[in-house]
Design an enzyme around this catalytic site. Structure first.
Site, PDB file in Angstrom:
ATOM      1  N   LYS A  10      26.936  18.640   1.743  1.00 14.39           N
ATOM      2  CA  LYS A  10      27.574  19.065   2.989  1.00 14.39           C
ATOM      3  C   LYS A  10      28.858  18.261   3.220  1.00 14.39           C
ATOM      4  O   LYS A  10      28.867  17.050   3.022  1.00 14.39           O
ATOM      5  CB  LYS A  10      26.615  18.887   4.161  1.00 14.39           C
ATOM      6  CG  LYS A  10      25.394  19.793   4.081  1.00 14.39           C
ATOM      7  CD  LYS A  10      24.474  19.590   5.281  1.00 14.39           C
ATOM      8  CE  LYS A  10      23.257  20.502   5.190  1.00 14.39           C
ATOM      9  NZ  LYS A  10      22.326  20.292   6.330  1.00 14.39           N
ATOM     10  N   GLU A  40      22.882  -0.093 -14.496  1.00 16.65           N
ATOM     11  CA  GLU A  40      22.616   1.314 -14.207  1.00 16.65           C
ATOM     12  C   GLU A  40      22.269   1.434 -12.736  1.00 16.65           C
ATOM     13  O   GLU A  40      21.349   0.782 -12.248  1.00 16.65           O
ATOM     14  CB  GLU A  40      21.473   1.854 -15.076  1.00 16.65           C
ATOM     15  CG  GLU A  40      21.221   3.335 -14.865  1.00 16.65           C
ATOM     16  CD  GLU A  40      20.264   3.942 -15.878  1.00 16.65           C
ATOM     17  OE1 GLU A  40      19.789   5.064 -15.633  1.00 16.65           O
ATOM     18  OE2 GLU A  40      19.996   3.300 -16.910  1.00 16.65           O
ATOM     19  N   ASP A  74      25.717  17.059 -12.001  1.00 16.85           N
ATOM     20  CA  ASP A  74      25.599  18.499 -12.233  1.00 16.85           C
ATOM     21  C   ASP A  74      26.098  19.274 -11.007  1.00 16.85           C
ATOM     22  O   ASP A  74      25.797  20.463 -10.861  1.00 16.85           O
ATOM     23  CB  ASP A  74      24.158  18.897 -12.574  1.00 16.85           C
ATOM     24  CG  ASP A  74      23.185  18.681 -11.421  1.00 16.85           C
ATOM     25  OD1 ASP A  74      23.522  17.904 -10.489  1.00 16.85           O
ATOM     26  OD2 ASP A  74      22.087  19.275 -11.442  1.00 16.85           O
ATOM     27  N   GLU A 119      17.904  16.842 -15.551  1.00 10.69           N
ATOM     28  CA  GLU A 119      19.074  17.529 -16.079  1.00 10.69           C
ATOM     29  C   GLU A 119      18.700  18.891 -16.638  1.00 10.69           C
ATOM     30  O   GLU A 119      19.421  19.886 -16.438  1.00 10.69           O
ATOM     31  CB  GLU A 119      19.731  16.672 -17.161  1.00 10.69           C
ATOM     32  CG  GLU A 119      21.016  17.249 -17.713  1.00 10.69           C
ATOM     33  CD  GLU A 119      21.714  16.319 -18.672  1.00 10.69           C
ATOM     34  OE1 GLU A 119      22.745  16.722 -19.240  1.00 10.69           O
ATOM     35  OE2 GLU A 119      21.238  15.184 -18.866  1.00 10.69           O
ATOM     36  N   ASP A 164      23.278  11.148  -5.745  1.00  4.39           N
ATOM     37  CA  ASP A 164      23.136  12.160  -4.697  1.00  4.39           C
ATOM     38  C   ASP A 164      24.499  12.773  -4.414  1.00  4.39           C
ATOM     39  O   ASP A 164      25.446  12.064  -4.072  1.00  4.39           O
ATOM     40  CB  ASP A 164      22.579  11.502  -3.428  1.00  4.39           C
ATOM     41  CG  ASP A 164      22.086  12.529  -2.410  1.00  4.39           C
ATOM     42  OD1 ASP A 164      22.682  13.626  -2.328  1.00  4.39           O
ATOM     43  OD2 ASP A 164      21.112  12.229  -1.692  1.00  4.39           O
ATOM     44  N   THR A 166      17.473  14.282 -19.450  1.00  4.52           N
ATOM     45  CA  THR A 166      16.233  14.086 -18.714  1.00  4.52           C
ATOM     46  C   THR A 166      15.684  15.419 -18.219  1.00  4.52           C
ATOM     47  O   THR A 166      16.362  16.452 -18.260  1.00  4.52           O
ATOM     48  CB  THR A 166      16.467  13.166 -17.515  1.00  4.52           C
ATOM     49  OG1 THR A 166      17.350  13.831 -16.590  1.00  4.52           O
ATOM     50  CG2 THR A 166      17.082  11.837 -17.956  1.00  4.52           C
ATOM     51  N   ARG A 167      14.477  15.373 -17.700  1.00  6.41           N
ATOM     52  CA  ARG A 167      13.879  16.576 -17.120  1.00  6.41           C
ATOM     53  C   ARG A 167      14.706  17.072 -15.933  1.00  6.41           C
ATOM     54  O   ARG A 167      14.869  18.275 -15.740  1.00  6.41           O
ATOM     55  CB  ARG A 167      12.443  16.275 -16.680  1.00  6.41           C
ATOM     56  CG  ARG A 167      11.444  16.232 -17.830  1.00  6.41           C
ATOM     57  CD  ARG A 167      10.061  15.881 -17.355  1.00  6.41           C
ATOM     58  NE  ARG A 167       9.995  14.494 -16.873  1.00  6.41           N
ATOM     59  CZ  ARG A 167       8.901  13.950 -16.340  1.00  6.41           C
ATOM     60  NH1 ARG A 167       7.800  14.675 -16.204  1.00  6.41           N
ATOM     61  NH2 ARG A 167       8.913  12.689 -15.941  1.00  6.41           N
ATOM     62  N   ASP A 190      20.524  -2.595  -2.569  1.00  7.54           N
ATOM     63  CA  ASP A 190      21.830  -1.956  -2.478  1.00  7.54           C
ATOM     64  C   ASP A 190      22.716  -2.407  -3.642  1.00  7.54           C
ATOM     65  O   ASP A 190      23.074  -3.583  -3.752  1.00  7.54           O
ATOM     66  CB  ASP A 190      22.468  -2.348  -1.145  1.00  7.54           C
ATOM     67  CG  ASP A 190      23.737  -1.589  -0.833  1.00  7.54           C
ATOM     68  OD1 ASP A 190      24.384  -1.087  -1.773  1.00  7.54           O
ATOM     69  OD2 ASP A 190      24.101  -1.518   0.358  1.00  7.54           O
ATOM     70  N   ASP A 218      17.737   0.400  -8.179  1.00 12.26           N
ATOM     71  CA  ASP A 218      17.321   1.566  -7.414  1.00 12.26           C
ATOM     72  C   ASP A 218      16.535   1.079  -6.203  1.00 12.26           C
ATOM     73  O   ASP A 218      16.205  -0.101  -6.103  1.00 12.26           O
ATOM     74  CB  ASP A 218      16.474   2.516  -8.271  1.00 12.26           C
ATOM     75  CG  ASP A 218      16.600   3.979  -7.834  1.00 12.26           C
ATOM     76  OD1 ASP A 218      16.516   4.240  -6.620  1.00 12.26           O
ATOM     77  OD2 ASP A 218      16.781   4.868  -8.695  1.00 12.26           O
TER      78      ASP A 218
END
Length: 244
Positions: free
Chosen positions: A153, A74, A185, A225, A149, A222-223, A126, A99
């Site tokens: 832009k 993950e 999302d 989402e 992320d 999740t919260r 990484d 992470d």
């Protein structure tokens, strides 16, 4: 931040690997007392530094799971809510969660301990280096990239993790039949994900119509989402399978 050998390093790979555009920014934000305690106690046991210096023996890493147990990577787990719930629902599968967010690392370790889970390991650094330098081809049963992320832009689109080079690398680390599961999302990013994944010859869409997949029951909401849905965002799941 932590005494040597007791917690995640600020930059485990150092400057030993090539410089490139990163899809993430290391975040050393405030760590709570409970998170710090979990990192100090559990990192030596369940933590993995992504230093790029060795190949990981997944059977050894996930002992006491039986040798040959499936392992899922993950990439980016936030505070680890979904990670813990999915690991608890599938205790026979190892979850290697990568992470760079120190509070999230501590929170995931703490939650895994509280739930009595033995199938979660936390990797710091990484994920590209982890995939390329530390994991063998065909060694993973799945890769999850949930809500990366979106770099909205246009000038930052090159920082998005779902790019052709990454997808080719990720596919090479999947065993035949292994799944690459992405979720976002951010609609423009979802469309880019679909194009890039569809263009990878080593992957096939699990949707017969070649589109997005409804959120599967096994991916918890999740919260984060829920907050996105409350703002009117549309969440897209994409599940692609490694072809033989």
């Amino acid at each position: 931040m932590f005494p040597a050998g007791t917690g995640p390093s600020a930059n485990p790979a150092g400057e030993r690997h090539e410089r490139r555009i990163r899809s993430f920014q290391p975040r050393r934000s405030r760590v709570t007392a409970n998170q710090r305690d979990a990192l100090l106690r559990l990192w030596p046991k369940w933590g993995v530094e992504i230093d790029g210096d060795r190949r990981i023996d997944l059977d050894e890493l996930f002992a006491p799971l039986p040798p040959g147990s499936p392992v899922v990577l993950e990439i980016g787990f936030g505070m680890g809510e979904a990670t813990v719930r999915m690991a608890a629902a599938d205790p026979g599968t190892g979850v290697l969660a990568a992470d760079v967010h120190t509070p999230g690392q501590g929170n995931l370790l703490l939650s895994a301990e509280r739930e009595g889970l033995s199938n979660v390991r936390v990797a710091n650094g990484d994920a590209i280096i982890l995939l390329r330098e530390m994991l063998d081809p065909g060694s993973l049963a799945g890769i999850r990239v949930f809500f990366p992320d979106p770099w909205p832009k246009k000038r930052h689109h090159k920082r998005r993790i779902i790019q052709p080079e990454f997808v080719e690398l990720a596919a090479s680390r999947l065993a035949p039949g292994g799944l690459l599961h992405c979720a976002t999302d951010w609609e423009p990013y979802a469309e880019q994900m679909l194009r890039v994944l569809t263009d990878c010859p080593a992957l096939e869409n699990t949707r017969p119509d070649g589109g997005f997949t409804p959120r599967p029951d096994f991916r918890p909401m999740t919260r984060f989402e829920q907050q996105g849905l409350a703002k009117g965002h549309v969440v897209r799941d994409l599940i692609f399978r490694r072809v033989p």
